[in-house]
Design an enzyme around this catalytic site. Structure first.
Site, PDB file in Angstrom:
ATOM      1  N   SER A 143      38.678  26.565  50.229  1.00  0.00           N
ATOM      2  CA  SER A 143      37.803  26.993  51.327  1.00  0.00           C
ATOM      3  C   SER A 143      37.430  25.781  52.155  1.00  0.00           C
ATOM      4  O   SER A 143      37.348  24.653  51.621  1.00  0.00           O
ATOM      5  CB  SER A 143      36.523  27.620  50.752  1.00  0.00           C
ATOM      6  OG  SER A 143      35.578  27.839  51.785  1.00  0.00           O
ATOM      7  N   TYR A 157      29.523  27.112  44.955  1.00  0.00           N
ATOM      8  CA  TYR A 157      30.797  27.678  45.445  1.00  0.00           C
ATOM      9  C   TYR A 157      31.638  26.577  46.102  1.00  0.00           C
ATOM     10  O   TYR A 157      32.827  26.428  45.809  1.00  0.00           O
ATOM     11  CB  TYR A 157      30.491  28.785  46.462  1.00  0.00           C
ATOM     12  CG  TYR A 157      31.704  29.292  47.213  1.00  0.00           C
ATOM     13  CD1 TYR A 157      32.575  30.200  46.624  1.00  0.00           C
ATOM     14  CD2 TYR A 157      31.979  28.859  48.513  1.00  0.00           C
ATOM     15  CE1 TYR A 157      33.690  30.670  47.320  1.00  0.00           C
ATOM     16  CE2 TYR A 157      33.083  29.326  49.214  1.00  0.00           C
ATOM     17  CZ  TYR A 157      33.935  30.222  48.611  1.00  0.00           C
ATOM     18  OH  TYR A 157      35.041  30.681  49.294  1.00  0.00           O
TER      19      TYR A 157
HETATM   20  P1  NAP Z   1      36.681  39.644  48.640  1.00  0.00           P
HETATM   21  O1  NAP Z   1      36.943  40.480  49.849  1.00  0.00           O
HETATM   22  O2  NAP Z   1      35.315  39.606  48.050  1.00  0.00           O
HETATM   23  O3  NAP Z   1      37.749  40.075  47.512  1.00  0.00           O
HETATM   24  C1  NAP Z   1      37.704  39.406  46.282  1.00  0.00           C
HETATM   25  C2  NAP Z   1      38.827  39.918  45.397  1.00  0.00           C
HETATM   26  O4  NAP Z   1      38.765  39.177  44.157  1.00  0.00           O
HETATM   27  C3  NAP Z   1      38.690  41.384  45.036  1.00  0.00           C
HETATM   28  O5  NAP Z   1      39.978  41.937  44.933  1.00  0.00           O
HETATM   29  C4  NAP Z   1      38.007  41.327  43.674  1.00  0.00           C
HETATM   30  O6  NAP Z   1      38.311  42.468  42.899  1.00  0.00           O
HETATM   31  C5  NAP Z   1      38.649  40.083  43.079  1.00  0.00           C
HETATM   32  N1  NAP Z   1      37.886  39.451  42.002  1.00  0.00           N
HETATM   33  C6  NAP Z   1      36.622  38.965  42.031  1.00  0.00           C
HETATM   34  N2  NAP Z   1      36.281  38.460  40.837  1.00  0.00           N
HETATM   35  C7  NAP Z   1      37.369  38.625  40.039  1.00  0.00           C
HETATM   36  C8  NAP Z   1      37.652  38.301  38.697  1.00  0.00           C
HETATM   37  N3  NAP Z   1      36.747  37.706  37.895  1.00  0.00           N
HETATM   38  N4  NAP Z   1      38.873  38.615  38.191  1.00  0.00           N
HETATM   39  C9  NAP Z   1      39.798  39.228  38.972  1.00  0.00           C
HETATM   40  N5  NAP Z   1      39.591  39.557  40.252  1.00  0.00           N
HETATM   41  C10 NAP Z   1      38.382  39.258  40.775  1.00  0.00           C
HETATM   42  O7  NAP Z   1      37.101  38.106  48.902  1.00  0.00           O
HETATM   43  P2  NAP Z   1      37.950  37.419  50.109  1.00  0.00           P
HETATM   44  O8  NAP Z   1      37.006  37.120  51.215  1.00  0.00           O
HETATM   45  O9  NAP Z   1      39.188  38.154  50.357  1.00  0.00           O
HETATM   46  O10 NAP Z   1      38.268  36.000  49.425  1.00  0.00           O
HETATM   47  C11 NAP Z   1      39.468  35.750  48.712  1.00  0.00           C
HETATM   48  C12 NAP Z   1      39.546  34.276  48.383  1.00  0.00           C
HETATM   49  O11 NAP Z   1      39.459  33.507  49.591  1.00  0.00           O
HETATM   50  C13 NAP Z   1      38.407  33.779  47.492  1.00  0.00           C
HETATM   51  O12 NAP Z   1      38.895  32.817  46.579  1.00  0.00           O
HETATM   52  C14 NAP Z   1      37.441  33.141  48.477  1.00  0.00           C
HETATM   53  O13 NAP Z   1      36.642  32.149  47.874  1.00  0.00           O
HETATM   54  C15 NAP Z   1      38.414  32.562  49.484  1.00  0.00           C
HETATM   55  N6  NAP Z   1      37.799  32.335  50.786  1.00  0.00           N
HETATM   56  C16 NAP Z   1      37.274  33.375  51.521  1.00  0.00           C
HETATM   57  C17 NAP Z   1      36.662  33.105  52.744  1.00  0.00           C
HETATM   58  C18 NAP Z   1      36.057  34.189  53.604  1.00  0.00           C
HETATM   59  O14 NAP Z   1      35.354  33.862  54.581  1.00  0.00           O
HETATM   60  N7  NAP Z   1      36.272  35.459  53.322  1.00  0.00           N
HETATM   61  C19 NAP Z   1      36.570  31.787  53.205  1.00  0.00           C
HETATM   62  C20 NAP Z   1      37.095  30.763  52.430  1.00  0.00           C
HETATM   63  C21 NAP Z   1      37.697  31.041  51.227  1.00  0.00           C
HETATM   64  P3  NAP Z   1      37.127  43.290  42.118  1.00  0.00           P
HETATM   65  O15 NAP Z   1      36.241  43.834  43.182  1.00  0.00           O
HETATM   66  O16 NAP Z   1      37.863  44.324  41.351  1.00  0.00           O
HETATM   67  O17 NAP Z   1      36.433  42.282  41.246  1.00  0.00           O
END
Ligand code: NAP
Length: 248
Positions: A143, A157
């Site tokens: 991130s 985080y």
């Molecule tokens: P999101 O919409 O909250 O989706 C998270 C996904 O991870 C869901 O499929 C969730 O499934 C799964 N998950 C969470 N905890 C888990 C666990 N313990 N074991 C297996 N699966 C798990 O998140 P996102 O925004 O797409 O983010 C994805 C990645 O990108 C993350 O690593 C995040 O830190 C990174 N990121 C995101 C952003 C942003 O602005 N969105 C920015 C920088 C980095 P369940 O609901 O079934 O748990």
């Protein structure tokens, strides 16, 4: 035979966009989730409807027994793994460090750091010629927070993503001669449900004016970079940390 890809947290957000795009590019995709089986099933349904191959794969990536069982199910259903996207990750409520409970810190580091290590370990055990494999590619989700530190929001985080950057550099060099490329993508403010899970559903919209490009990014924009890094198009790229952050 299609190359086999596991996307952790593939049921929603960036992971779901990656699973769909990779399936279009010809991968058989294991769509991991921990709790939202309906969301994972929907991604699998969409991939199959478009003529692709996919399976849902439940596992809490922070639990070693779950991870081991998930990899065995993928071995049996799809065959030897070729690619891994370590995407599952969590945030938490905005807090100063002096207000963070131990349970929160453990959950954050167990999911974001240990989960990525455990899945990468199992992937290397399948990809490395040391274990009878034929190479592969791993993309870790870091991130922009790793650079910024997220003060007053979630320094825990941000620190977990700093660990992912270092993990990426080290593992990339460790397995470079074994035909395994390891890279990280560092998204900025991306419009997904992760912000609501941290109690700030409007965060992407509210922070958009602070982004040099004046907008949040989409999950698809991050997925395109991830799928490129997995592909032979990125054949000389390893140990790279690529910002997909609108200049943030
Ligand atoms: P999101 O919409 O909250 O989706 C998270 C996904 O991870 C869901 O499929 C969730 O499934 C799964 N998950 C969470 N905890 C888990 C666990 N313990 N074991 C297996 N699966 C798990 O998140 P996102 O925004 O797409 O983010 C994805 C990645 O990108 C993350 O690593 C995040 O830190 C990174 N990121 C995101 C952003 C942003 O602005 N969105 C920015 C920088 C980095 P369940 O609901 O079934 O748990």
């Amino acid at each position: 035979m299609k190359p086999v890809l596991l996307v952790t947290g593939g049921s929603r957000g960036i992971g779901a966009a990656t699973a769909l795009l990779a399936a279009e590019a010809g991968y058989a995709v294991a769509v991991n989730y921990s709790r939202s089986s309906l969301a994972a099933d929907e991604v699998v349904r969409q991939i199959r409807a478009a003529g692709g191959q996919a399976m849902a794969a439940q596992a809490d990536v922070a639990r070693e027994s779950d991870v081991l069982a998930m990899f065995e199910r993928i071995d049996a259903r799809l065959g030897r793994l070729d690619a891994l996207v370590n995407n599952a990750g969590i945030v938490d409520q905005a807090r100063r460090v002096d207000q963070m409970e131990l349970d929160r810190l453990r959950r954050m580091f167990d999911t974001n750091i240990l989960g990525s290590f455990l899945c990468a370990r199992e992937a290397v055990r399948r990809m490395s010629p040391r274990h009878g494999g034929h190479g592969g590619a791993i993309v870790n989700l870091s991130s922009a927070a790793a650079r910024i530190g997220s003060p007053g929001q979630y320094v825990d985080y941000a620190a977990s993503k700093g660990a992912i950057d270092t993990f990426t550099l080290g593992l990339a060099r460790e397995v470079a001669a074994e035909g395994i490329r390891v890279n990280a993508v560092r998204p900025g403010i991306i419009d997904t449900e992760i912000h609501a899970s941290g109690g700030q559903p409007d965060r992407a919209r509210e922070l958009a004016p602070q982004v040099p490009m004046r907008r949040a990014g989409s999950a698809q924009e991050v997925a395109r970079t991830i799928v490129w890094l997995l592909s032979p198009e990125a054949s000389y790229t390893t140990g790279a940390l690529i910002d997909v952050s609108g200049g943030r």
